[in-house]
Design a protein around this motif. Structure first.
Motif, PDB file in Angstrom:
ATOM      1  N   MET A   1     133.243  56.803  50.114  1.00 32.00           N
ATOM      2  CA  MET A   1     134.586  56.392  49.501  1.00 32.00           C
ATOM      3  C   MET A   1     134.762  56.972  48.071  1.00 32.00           C
ATOM      4  N   VAL A   2     135.706  57.140  47.633  1.00 29.14           N
ATOM      5  CA  VAL A   2     135.902  57.719  46.451  1.00 29.14           C
ATOM      6  C   VAL A   2     137.087  56.831  45.517  1.00 29.14           C
ATOM      7  N   SER A   3     137.052  56.909  44.251  1.00 29.13           N
ATOM      8  CA  SER A   3     138.172  56.065  43.587  1.00 29.13           C
ATOM      9  C   SER A   3     139.347  56.219  43.822  1.00 29.13           C
ATOM     10  N   PRO A   4     140.188  55.394  43.583  1.00 21.02           N
ATOM     11  CA  PRO A   4     141.866  55.346  43.697  1.00 21.02           C
ATOM     12  C   PRO A   4     142.260  56.650  43.004  1.00 21.02           C
ATOM     13  N   ARG A   5     143.373  57.276  43.787  1.00 17.46           N
ATOM     14  CA  ARG A   5     143.893  58.387  43.146  1.00 17.46           C
ATOM     15  C   ARG A   5     145.196  58.386  42.684  1.00 17.46           C
ATOM     16  N   PRO A   6     145.639  58.671  41.685  1.00 13.52           N
ATOM     17  CA  PRO A   6     147.088  58.538  41.226  1.00 13.52           C
ATOM     18  C   PRO A   6     148.180  58.966  41.991  1.00 13.52           C
ATOM     19  N   GLU A   7     148.130  60.291  42.572  1.00 11.78           N
ATOM     20  CA  GLU A   7     149.085  61.227  43.186  1.00 11.78           C
ATOM     21  C   GLU A   7     149.864  60.656  44.124  1.00 11.78           C
ATOM     22  N   PRO A   8     151.220  60.978  44.488  1.00  7.78           N
ATOM     23  CA  PRO A   8     151.789  60.278  45.528  1.00  7.78           C
ATOM     24  C   PRO A   8     151.322  60.633  46.880  1.00  7.78           C
ATOM     25  N   LEU A   9     151.023  59.548  47.819  1.00  7.21           N
ATOM     26  CA  LEU A   9     150.546  59.692  48.916  1.00  7.21           C
ATOM     27  C   LEU A   9     151.425  60.177  49.920  1.00  7.21           C
ATOM     28  N   THR A  10     152.096  61.587  50.054  1.00  9.70           N
ATOM     29  CA  THR A  10     152.947  62.197  50.591  1.00  9.70           C
ATOM     30  C   THR A  10     152.512  62.824  52.005  1.00  9.70           C
ATOM     31  N   PRO A  11     153.512  62.979  52.800  1.00  7.92           N
ATOM     32  CA  PRO A  11     153.089  63.642  54.053  1.00  7.92           C
ATOM     33  C   PRO A  11     152.112  64.700  54.319  1.00  7.92           C
ATOM     34  N   GLU A  12     152.386  65.872  53.275  1.00  8.55           N
ATOM     35  CA  GLU A  12     151.916  66.953  53.012  1.00  8.55           C
ATOM     36  C   GLU A  12     150.370  66.563  52.910  1.00  8.55           C
ATOM     37  N   LEU A  13     150.247  65.820  51.608  1.00  7.26           N
ATOM     38  CA  LEU A  13     148.872  65.269  51.258  1.00  7.26           C
ATOM     39  C   LEU A  13     148.100  64.696  52.575  1.00  7.26           C
ATOM     40  N   LEU A  14     148.788  63.716  53.360  1.00 13.78           N
ATOM     41  CA  LEU A  14     148.085  63.101  54.295  1.00 13.78           C
ATOM     42  C   LEU A  14     147.448  63.961  55.458  1.00 13.78           C
ATOM     43  N   LEU A  15     148.485  64.968  55.739  1.00 11.06           N
ATOM     44  CA  LEU A  15     148.037  66.053  56.932  1.00 11.06           C
ATOM     45  C   LEU A  15     147.071  66.965  56.221  1.00 11.06           C
ATOM     46  N   GLN A  16     146.928  67.122  55.107  1.00  8.89           N
ATOM     47  CA  GLN A  16     145.720  68.029  54.546  1.00  8.89           C
ATOM     48  C   GLN A  16     144.713  67.161  54.638  1.00  8.89           C
ATOM     49  N   ALA A  17     144.836  65.914  54.401  1.00 12.39           N
ATOM     50  CA  ALA A  17     143.392  65.006  54.301  1.00 12.39           C
ATOM     51  C   ALA A  17     142.948  64.676  55.858  1.00 12.39           C
ATOM     52  N   TYR A  18     143.786  64.619  56.743  1.00 14.52           N
ATOM     53  CA  TYR A  18     143.239  64.507  58.075  1.00 14.52           C
ATOM     54  C   TYR A  18     142.476  65.769  58.623  1.00 14.52           C
ATOM     55  N   ALA A  19     143.194  66.837  58.281  1.00 13.80           N
ATOM     56  CA  ALA A  19     142.879  68.078  58.798  1.00 13.80           C
ATOM     57  C   ALA A  19     141.273  68.258  58.375  1.00 13.80           C
ATOM     58  N   ARG A  20     140.666  67.555  57.247  1.00 14.21           N
ATOM     59  CA  ARG A  20     139.550  67.672  56.671  1.00 14.21           C
ATOM     60  C   ARG A  20     138.560  66.736  56.876  1.00 14.21           C
ATOM     61  N   GLY A  21     139.374  65.488  57.635  1.00  8.85           N
ATOM     62  CA  GLY A  21     138.189  64.411  58.062  1.00  8.85           C
ATOM     63  C   GLY A  21     138.537  63.432  57.125  1.00  8.85           C
ATOM     64  N   TYR A  22     139.263  63.186  56.147  1.00 12.83           N
ATOM     65  CA  TYR A  22     139.517  62.274  55.194  1.00 12.83           C
ATOM     66  C   TYR A  22     140.661  61.178  55.766  1.00 12.83           C
ATOM     67  N   PHE A  23     140.524  59.925  55.530  1.00 18.61           N
ATOM     68  CA  PHE A  23     142.008  59.053  55.693  1.00 18.61           C
ATOM     69  C   PHE A  23     141.989  58.205  54.435  1.00 18.61           C
ATOM     70  N   PRO A  24     143.278  57.663  54.156  1.00 15.26           N
ATOM     71  CA  PRO A  24     143.415  56.625  53.105  1.00 15.26           C
ATOM     72  C   PRO A  24     143.413  55.186  53.459  1.00 15.26           C
ATOM     73  N   MET A  25     142.736  54.611  52.473  1.00  8.68           N
ATOM     74  CA  MET A  25     143.097  52.929  52.726  1.00  8.68           C
ATOM     75  C   MET A  25     143.154  52.386  51.306  1.00  8.68           C
ATOM     76  N   ALA A  26     143.686  51.005  51.231  1.00 15.36           N
ATOM     77  CA  ALA A  26     143.933  50.497  50.229  1.00 15.36           C
ATOM     78  C   ALA A  26     142.852  49.024  50.132  1.00 15.36           C
ATOM     79  N   ASP A  27     142.680  48.686  49.026  1.00 12.70           N
ATOM     80  CA  ASP A  27     142.021  47.412  48.960  1.00 12.70           C
ATOM     81  C   ASP A  27     142.464  46.112  49.636  1.00 12.70           C
ATOM     82  N   SER A  28     143.956  46.048  49.205  1.00 14.88           N
ATOM     83  CA  SER A  28     144.715  44.822  49.662  1.00 14.88           C
ATOM     84  C   SER A  28     145.990  45.212  49.906  1.00 14.88           C
ATOM     85  N   ALA A  29     146.793  44.304  50.439  1.00  6.94           N
ATOM     86  CA  ALA A  29     148.245  44.339  50.619  1.00  6.94           C
ATOM     87  C   ALA A  29     148.694  44.835  49.015  1.00  6.94           C
TER      88      ALA A  29
END
Length: 224
Positions: free
Chosen positions: A1-29
Motif C-alpha cells: 500500500m502507498v499513502s493517500p493521493r490527493p488527485e481526483p479519482l477519475t475514470p481515466e486514472l482508474l483504468l490506468q491503475a487496473y491495467a497495471r495491477g493497482y486498485f484503490p481503497m479507503a480507510d473508512s466511509a
C-alpha cells in the motif's frame, strides 16, 4: 500500500491503475481520501476451475432470485458500502470518492453490476466490478438474503465464461471465495495473466441481461 493521493479519482486514472495491477481503497466511509493497493499476493478465481457446490446449483436452478446485470449499479455499490454484522464488514473501504468514481466508470461502460431480487422485487444481493479487455476485476458483493451474493457470483462466472473472459480477479482470497476455487498467486504471475487478458476481446453482454439459470449453469460446466 502507498499513502493517500490527493488527485481526483477519475475514470481515466482508474483504468490506468487496473491495467497495471493497482486498485484503490479507503480507510473508512468517512475517509476524505484513498490509497492504492498493489498486493504481493493476489486472489483470483480461475474460470475453468470454478467450483459450484451442488446445493448452490440447485438454488440457482430453482429461480429463487431474479438475476439481472446493470439494472441498478448505484444501488448495488451503495449496498456494498453498508456495514454489516460480519467483522469484515463492520467498516467499509468504499467511501464517497470511490462510489462516485465507479458510478461514473459504470456510466462509461467499464463497470458492471449483478443484481439479485426476491419475489417482491427487493434488491437482496449482488456484486460489482470492472471490465478491461478479457479481464474482470471483482470489487465487492453483498447479501441480505441467504445465498443471494453466491447466486450473483455464479451468474457472473457463467456470463464471463460465455463471453470469452480469461481472468477473474478477486483481489484477495477469503474462506467464502475459496469454496468456489479461489486461489492466491504471486504478483508476478498475476501480472502475466493480466497482460495476457488486456488485449483480448470479450463480451460481457454475450448473454441476455436476464439469462435463464439453465443457460448460466450450462456455461459454467462447459470446458474451454
Amino acid at each position: 500500500m502507498v499513502s493517500p493521493r490527493p488527485e481526483p479519482l477519475t475514470p481515466e486514472l482508474l483504468l490506468q491503475a487496473y491495467a497495471r495491477g493497482y486498485f484503490p481503497m479507503a480507510d473508512s466511509a468517512e475517509d476524505p481520501g484513498y490509497f492504492w493497493v498493489y498486493p504481493q499476493r493476489r486472489g483470483i478465481i480461475p474460470l475453468d476451475g470454478f467450483h459450484l457446490p451442488r446445493k448452490l446449483a440447485r438454488v440457482v436452478r430453482s429461480g429463487r432470485f431474479r438475476v439481472s446485470v446493470d439494472e441498478d449499479f448505484p444501488a448495488v455499490i451503495a449496498a456494498c458500502a453498508e456495514p454489516g454484522p460480519h467483522p469484515q464488514r463492520r467498516n467499509t473501504w468504499i467511501n464517497v470518492i470511490i462510489r462516485d468514481a465507479y458510478t461514473e466508470l459504470h456510466r462509461l461502460g467499464f463497470a458492471h453490476s449483478v443484481e439479485c431480487r426476491d419475489e417482491s422485487g427487493a434488491l437482496v444481493g449482488g456484486l460489482y466490478g470492472v471490465r478491461l479487455g478479457a479481464a474482470f476485476f471483482g470489487e465487492s458483493m453483498f447479501s441480505r438474503a441467504t445465498d443471494a451474493s453466491k447466486v450473483a457470483l455464479v451468474h457472473l462466472v457463467g456470463r464471463l465464461k460465455a463471453g470469452g473472459f480469461c481472468l477473474l480477479d478477486s483481489q484477495f482470497i477469503t474462506p467464502h471465495l475459496m469454496q468456489f476455487g479461489a486461489i492466491e498467486i504471486a504478483r508476478e504471475r498475476y501480472l502475466e495473466l493480466l497482460f495476457d487478458a488486456l488485449p483480448r476481446s470479450a463480451d460481457f453482454y454475450c448473454l441476455p441481461r436476464e439469462s435463464p439459470p439453465d443457460v448460466i449453469l450450462q456455461s459454467i460446466t462447459q470446458t474451454s
